[in-house]
Each structure stands twice: as C-alpha cells, then as structure tokens.
Design a protein around this motif. Structure first.
Motif, PDB file in Angstrom:
ATOM      1  N   ALA A   9       0.833  -1.206   0.000  1.00 44.88           N
ATOM      2  CA  ALA A   9       0.000   0.000   0.000  1.00 44.88           C
ATOM      3  C   ALA A   9       0.870   1.260   0.000  1.00 44.88           C
ATOM      4  O   ALA A   9       0.609   2.210  -0.748  1.00 44.88           O
ATOM      5  CB  ALA A   9      -0.924  -0.013   1.219  1.00 44.88           C
ATOM      6  N   ALA A  10       1.927   1.269   0.809  1.00 46.62           N
ATOM      7  CA  ALA A  10       2.806   2.449   0.875  1.00 46.62           C
ATOM      8  C   ALA A  10       3.500   2.671  -0.471  1.00 46.62           C
ATOM      9  O   ALA A  10       3.597   3.808  -0.952  1.00 46.62           O
ATOM     10  CB  ALA A  10       3.833   2.270   1.991  1.00 46.62           C
ATOM     11  N   LEU A  11       3.952   1.587  -1.084  1.00 46.77           N
ATOM     12  CA  LEU A  11       4.657   1.732  -2.362  1.00 46.77           C
ATOM     13  C   LEU A  11       3.707   2.179  -3.469  1.00 46.77           C
ATOM     14  O   LEU A  11       4.084   2.959  -4.347  1.00 46.77           O
ATOM     15  CB  LEU A  11       5.360   0.417  -2.734  1.00 46.77           C
ATOM     16  CG  LEU A  11       6.496   0.012  -1.792  1.00 46.77           C
ATOM     17  CD1 LEU A  11       7.064  -1.346  -2.176  1.00 46.77           C
ATOM     18  CD2 LEU A  11       7.611   1.067  -1.775  1.00 46.77           C
ATOM     19  N   ARG A  12       2.465   1.705  -3.395  1.00 45.00           N
ATOM     20  CA  ARG A  12       1.472   2.131  -4.385  1.00 45.00           C
ATOM     21  C   ARG A  12       1.220   3.644  -4.244  1.00 45.00           C
ATOM     22  O   ARG A  12       1.181   4.381  -5.220  1.00 45.00           O
ATOM     23  CB  ARG A  12       0.176   1.343  -4.181  1.00 45.00           C
ATOM     24  CG  ARG A  12      -0.752   1.329  -5.385  1.00 45.00           C
ATOM     25  CD  ARG A  12      -1.846   0.267  -5.222  1.00 45.00           C
ATOM     26  NE  ARG A  12      -2.493   0.327  -3.919  1.00 45.00           N
ATOM     27  CZ  ARG A  12      -2.499  -0.690  -3.032  1.00 45.00           C
ATOM     28  NH1 ARG A  12      -1.895  -1.828  -3.296  1.00 45.00           N
ATOM     29  NH2 ARG A  12      -3.123  -0.547  -1.872  1.00 45.00           N
ATOM     30  N   ASP A  13       1.085   4.104  -3.010  1.00 43.53           N
ATOM     31  CA  ASP A  13       0.889   5.545  -2.775  1.00 43.53           C
ATOM     32  C   ASP A  13       2.069   6.352  -3.318  1.00 43.53           C
ATOM     33  O   ASP A  13       1.893   7.317  -4.056  1.00 43.53           O
ATOM     34  CB  ASP A  13       0.743   5.826  -1.273  1.00 43.53           C
ATOM     35  CG  ASP A  13      -0.634   5.429  -0.747  1.00 43.53           C
ATOM     36  OD1 ASP A  13      -1.482   5.003  -1.569  1.00 43.53           O
ATOM     37  OD2 ASP A  13      -0.856   5.528   0.471  1.00 43.53           O
TER      38      ASP A  13
END
Ligand code: PEP
Ligand code: CO
Length: 397
Positions: free
Chosen positions: A29-33
């Motif tokens: 999720a963090a990398l997608r953001d």
C-alpha cells in the motif's frame, strides 16, 4: 551481457542492507501511494546538475556535497534546514573566492534517511534487536516496536523531503542547492522512478550514490542505478580494487558521458596514500570520464569515551593527501563530500576551538555517524580553498 533494465530489474540481483518488512500488505500500500505521488525533484533539474558536474570535470566548477549523516524525523525544523543551507553557502563562497570557479552546492538532505549498517542486530544487556537502519525504515529506540520496519515511514520521509526541498528553494538566491543521498532503500527509490521521455529519472534527489557496502559485482543497487539518467556517485573505500572499479564504471556509464559519474574516495588518512593512486591510474588509463571527489569522513571513524567520533586532524590530513595525490597524478581534485550540520554539535573532536573527547557526552545528537559542526566544517572549506588556490596559481604560472 547486461539484461534489459526496468525500475525493478534490481530484484534479480544480490540485495544487501535491505529491511525485512513483516507486513507485506502495508508495504504494498505504501509503495502504491508513493508511486502515484509527484516527483520530488524534476528531471530537468537533475539534468542541470549533470551539466554542472561535466563543467567540474572540465575544471570550470567544483563540487561541494555536505550535510546529514542520517536525517531524522525528530530534528526536522526550518531552523536546521536554514542552518545547513547557510553553512553550505558559506563554505561555497570561501572556496569560490580562492578557486576562481563556481561551487556546485549539493546538500545531503531531503532524502538522506536510510543507513547501511555493519551488523543486522544490536545487542544491549543480553537482548538482541534488529539494527536501526534510519528513520525511513525503523526507530532508533531500543525496543521491539521501534526496531520493527514500518512501511508508513517511507511516506513520512517523502513528505519531509518535499517540505525540505520547498524550504531550500525559498532560501536559494540565484544559485540552486541540489540534493543528494545514498540510494539505499530500493523499494522506496523504485517507487519514485519517473519516465522522462525515453529516459528514467530517479525523482527522490538530483544526485544519487551507491555506498561502499553495496558497490560489489552483481549488486542490486548497481543494477538499479545503471538505468537512471541522474548524475551518480560511487563511494570508493579501501577494499575497492581497480578491476572492480572499472567494471562498475562500464556498468554505470557504458556510453562514457561526462558529468555522469563522481567517484568519492573515502579511504581514511592512513590508507589513502596506498589505495587511491592505483584507482586514479586505472580510471585514467581506461579513459573513463569521472569527477574525483574526497569524503574525508567515513574512513576516519574511531571510538573515544564510548562515542563514535572523527578527529578533525585526521579529516584534514586525508583531504590534504587527496589534493597532493591528485596533483602528483596530474588529475583534477574535483570535489569534497562531508557530513556536517549547521548546529553547534560536539561529535567530531578537534578544531581551533577544540571539541575534546570529554565533551562528547553533551551536544552529541547524531542518529548515526559524527558530523562536523559549523566551525569545523569551515576549517575543511579553508583547507580545500587553500589547495585550490595553490592549483589555480600553478596553472596560471
Ligand atoms: C555515508 O555516506 O553515509 C556512508 C555510509 O558512506 P560509505 O558508503 O562511504 O560508508
Ligand atoms: Co555516514
């Protein structure tokens, strides 16, 4: 030979110094953001630095890199950014006046969060916890919760970097302050890669370097950096052999573009005399265009009074030796790279108003390695200025 590069082709190579995130869902999720956020640095600004470094290779500029060892969330304040900016400018002005060429100002900030460590674990009182790897990965406190790698820290590092860059822009007059850091935390760096026409731009900073612990053959870090259009650095420590350096140059700069590669020598005062000349000669014989710079910090770390410190006398000794060796080999000494802060800390010993070993307990704030305080940093700048003035006079004569 080299397979096709993609922003994630590093995953097929040997990864060192990478954290293990226990929560894979939170990591994704963090990398997608991050992947959807704006670039921190525009590609056009990184290209400008590339051209500036090409100028430095041609003797028309000098590269100054300085700033944090490990940026932290706790020490994030406008005052600290301003103090570092002011110190970098003061050093640059002193060197410019002596050398008669513009100084390229590059700050180790707005992204210098991740740290390579010599061990994976830290033991205290019979307990072993994962090592602190920088605020972008985990916390410095010695407890299980702090030391667990948290993906959300990457988002906080991004936000702090964006605000720091914005503040640097506000402080800059006509001369830009570029940013640089070690491209260590590969998932973060990959998430910030952006397309720039036919090229790929690492948007986390203007200048990225590969550290001394990750610049080996088959390294994931080298694979990652080779595909970026940014100007790049390679830290050259005492274990680096000429053959490996030439291999790294072929990987990172196959087209032999000037301005692309800065070699940052960090041998230590005792070893520079033996270790640097063979590298200088090998690179010159091969005709690879590089800028040679000196990091007189990382080879001179000692323990005193229970603290990691660096004696200023050794730092100055290595820097002086760097200039002397470059002169003897008829190479240009093109830059300096130091860890420093605009705050009046007592982390490195020595100086004209000396920090003594007994002083290290107070005003010792670094999250990792000892930094020069402003007075000590100005002594380093004064030595570089004197050496460059000497070279300028010799050329004029
Ligand atoms: C650094 O510059 O903070 C660093 C860890 O350097 P090196 O890779 O040269 O040890
Ligand atoms: Co350091």
């Amino acid at each position: 030979m080299a397979g096709e590069w993609t922003p994630e082709s590093w995953r097929g190579h040997v990864e060192r110094q990478q954290p293990v995130y226990p929560d894979a869902t939170a990591l994704a999720a963090a990398l997608r953001d991050l992947g959807a956020y704006p670039p921190l640095v525009p590609a056009v600004a990184a290209r400008r630095l590339h051209l500036d470094i090409a100028d430095a290779q041609a003797g028309k500029a000098f590269l100054l890199q300085g700033g944090e060892c490990a940026e932290s969330f706790a020490e994030f304040s406008p005052g600290n950014i301003q103090a570092l900016h002011g110190l970098l400018s003061a050093m640059a002005r002193q060197i410019e006046a002596a050398a008669g060429v513009p100084v390229i100002r590059t700050a180790r900030i707005a992204g210098q969060f991740a740290k390579p460590r010599s061990a994976d674990g830290e033991e205290q009182g019979g307990r072993t916890l994962p090592m602190y790897r920088g605020d972008i990965v985990n916390g410095i406190g010695f407890n299980e919760q702090a030391r667990t790698p948290e993906p959300e820290r990457m988002l906080r590092a991004y936000a702090q970097s964006a605000a720091t860059l914005s503040h640097l822009r506000a402080l800059d007059g006509d001369t830009p302050t570029y940013t640089c850091h070690e491209a260590l935390l590969l998932p973060y760096e990959q998430a910030l890669v952006r397309r720039d026409g036919a090229l790929w731009h690492g948007s986390s900073a203007h200048f990225l370097w590969v550290g001394d612990r990750t610049r080996f053959k088959g390294s994931a870090h080298v694979e990652f950096l080779r595909g970026l259009s940014n100007p790049l650095g390679i830290k050259c420590g005492p274990s680096l052999e000429p053959d490996l350096l030439l291999h790294l140059l072929d990987r990172l700069n196959p087209a032999r573009m000037s301005g692309r590669i800065t070699l940052i020598s960090r041998m230590g005062a005792e070893r520079i005399g033996n270790r640097l000349p063979p590298l200088l000669r090998a690179v010159a014989a091969e005709g690879h265009p590089v800028l040679w710079s000196c990091d007189p910090m990382h080879g001179n770390t000692v323990k005193a009074n229970g603290y990691k410190t660096r004696p200023l006398s050794r730092i100055l000794c290595e820097l002086g030796a760097f200039f002397a060796i470059c002169r003897a080999e008829q190479m240009r000494a093109g830059g300096i790279h130091v860890e420093m802060t605009g705050r009046d800390v007592a982390e490195c010993t020595g100086g004209t108003d000396p920090v003594r070993e007994a002083d290290l307990g107070e005003r010792y704030h670094t999250h990792c390695d000892p930094r020069l305080n402003p007075a000590q940093a100005m002594e380093v700048a004064a030595l570089a200025a004197a050496e460059l003035e000497h070279d300028a006079r010799a050329r004029a004569a």
